[in-house]
Write an enzyme that holds these catalytic residues in place. Sequence first.
Site, PDB file in Angstrom:
ATOM      1  N   ASP A 209       4.076  48.734  -0.836  1.00  0.00           N
ATOM      2  CA  ASP A 209       5.414  48.879  -1.401  1.00  0.00           C
ATOM      3  C   ASP A 209       6.489  48.473  -0.382  1.00  0.00           C
ATOM      4  O   ASP A 209       6.176  47.995   0.712  1.00  0.00           O
ATOM      5  CB  ASP A 209       5.587  50.326  -1.871  1.00  0.00           C
ATOM      6  CG  ASP A 209       6.424  50.450  -3.129  1.00  0.00           C
ATOM      7  OD1 ASP A 209       7.264  49.574  -3.376  1.00  0.00           O
ATOM      8  OD2 ASP A 209       6.246  51.437  -3.862  1.00  0.00           O
ATOM      9  N   ASP A 264      10.649  47.759 -11.222  1.00  0.00           N
ATOM     10  CA  ASP A 264       9.611  48.519 -11.909  1.00  0.00           C
ATOM     11  C   ASP A 264       9.763  48.470 -13.424  1.00  0.00           C
ATOM     12  O   ASP A 264      10.869  48.499 -13.953  1.00  0.00           O
ATOM     13  CB  ASP A 264       9.652  49.983 -11.482  1.00  0.00           C
ATOM     14  CG  ASP A 264       9.234  50.169 -10.040  1.00  0.00           C
ATOM     15  OD1 ASP A 264       9.382  51.291  -9.543  1.00  0.00           O
ATOM     16  OD2 ASP A 264       8.775  49.198  -9.413  1.00  0.00           O
TER      17      ASP A 264
END
Length: 706
Positions: A209, A264
Amino acid sequence: MRHPHSRTTRRRVAGALTAALLCAAGLAAPALAAPAATPAEPAAPALAASAATPAEPAAPALAASAATPAAPAAPALADGLALTPPMGFNNWNSTHCRAEFNEAMVRGMADLFVTKGLKDAGYRYVNLDDCWALPNRDASGKLVPDPVRFPGGIKAVADYVHAKGLKLGIYTSAGTKTCNSAGFPGALGHEYSDARQFADWGVDYLKYDNCNNQGVDAEQRYRTMRDALQATGRPIVYSICEWGENKPWEWAADVGHLWRTTGDISDGWNSMLSILKQNLPLAPYAGPGHWNDPDMLEVGNGGMTDTEYRSHFSLWSVMAAPLLIGTDLRKASQATFDILDNKEVIAVDQDPLGKQGAVVSSAGGRWVVAKEMKDGSRAVALFNESGTAQRIATTANAVGLPDADGYTLRDLWQHRGYNTAGTIAATVPAHGTVLLRVSADPRWADQPPAVELGLDGSPLLEAAKPATLTSTVTDLGRTPARRVSVTLTGPAGWTVRATSATSAATLPTGRTLRTGWLVTAPAGTPAGSYGLTLRTGHRSPSGTPVTTTLPLTASVAVPPPSGTSYLGDLPWLSATSGWGPVEHDTSNGESDPGDGHPLTVGGTVYAKGLGVHALSDISFYTGRACEKVTASVGVDDEKGTKGTVAFEIWADDTKAAATGVLTNAMPAEPVTADITGAQVVRLVVTDGGDGIDSDHADWADARLSC
């Protein structure tokens, strides 16, 4: 912490991404092979100290009509990994950091992969997302699995998964902390040590991430972890999750096996649609071992209909995207398994040629996306973005097939084959996708002719008032359809009456049977959506009976009141918002109804109106009885300096009014639209061309005059 409502909310503070931004992409297949010896941990890159907060980076906002980007210059990793898009499971979308994310869940997913046939369908990776570790490393600097969630440790879980013939994935961030607010340790400065731990545990996939990255150059951070993974000697698929901020498609082909292209995803139609539109133009960058990743699947999580989930799965497959299940399979319905286990659709995604589908056309939200397949066929997605059924058509030549006497067309959701003379067309339900596989097949005549069903006229009516509709049955095949018949049925108590012929002895190629219908909902029928079913039967030249069904939606509407009314006080036909629901008389709060604030644009507070988050679309029935819509529109003040949107008012299929791009620095802009004669009015908010981050939009004082 990954933001529970708007993952579009990203901020950097003193050069570091805060934990408010989430990235919940999925994990995927093995990764990078290399030397066996583990080198000493290299010095951590210098961390940015008190740098000024940079401007919010714009998420990629690539329209499907954007110019095709140049092909990537960097070669793909030559390690034999992820030669087709990774398939598996990631827990984040269904559990976040809640207590149910634990060892029992992970083992349960592995069991279900086997017992439900998902392993046989190609799913391999069982991936852990954030919150698997304790917040602090041990005295030697090692990561420590949470003993409550994973009492046996990660290696025991990996061993269990491997014993099922599956693979295990894990998560960390290319920063000092992961994205969760609890502050779990990231790998920045610990890349070689952490990679060694992952390899020793038997990890096969790493999702890396981008939170709390301290402003360190993205390419540097992701290359360092690539080198650390290679140094372990274990093949580990490497998933770069930096949200597309630094255009990884341009530099990461020799760094990782897949890279996130967007922010996202969330379990909603507009989120899926926005991500689709950002990912589609990047087709030239995808291929075996290096894939565009538009984030994991939401299929089964409950925020979309099964029709929308089939579109989600179809479009991710035609884009050669990773197929990473994001729902808790222990609670999944049979309809969810039927979508996830459709092997004909999966074969499109997993085709070894590795081409990502490209947009052929997209006018009016009627999308044609075609994917070249290794056997020379084309997978063709006919996708209807709009809220009403639409005819979507293309040709075999337009999708890249050569001239031929006839073509075989396989419907991958109906699992049936037909012949076509070259036209590829279907009436596609609202938010639906017809996914086909079309080939120039010399044995096309073995299939019955393709017959297209359609409906002219609007299935939008008032109770007790007949609506006039016309059904169409068209032979698209090279061979004639014989003994053709058509029926239209509605709910119990409705009157559906044919006003012209409902059958034909023969339909030659290209000919159409047109049938008129009067459809009446009983007096007192409540406003809402009701099902109609259009069905045709015919026989192929060989006598084979063929039945085709088209489910349709009829809407019963309440006529608008005379005079001037606030639109926020009237019932709508449909309403979608990018985050959270459309709000009456408040701003958009991004989550539950009623969680917004007073509508405020440019310091002015408005008592009445509608609060939305781009992308949004609200439709109202006006029954050809109204003349004008007025409003004061702008970005709500609650997002500070953020947010860029544009407003549109549509009268049926005509754009009646539009603003330019509006920002939070602008006062409310008055907008007026002439809607005379329109049956439906739509209030639309787009993202201003730069993604949907913080796009809180207000239709202040929105009024309808009838």
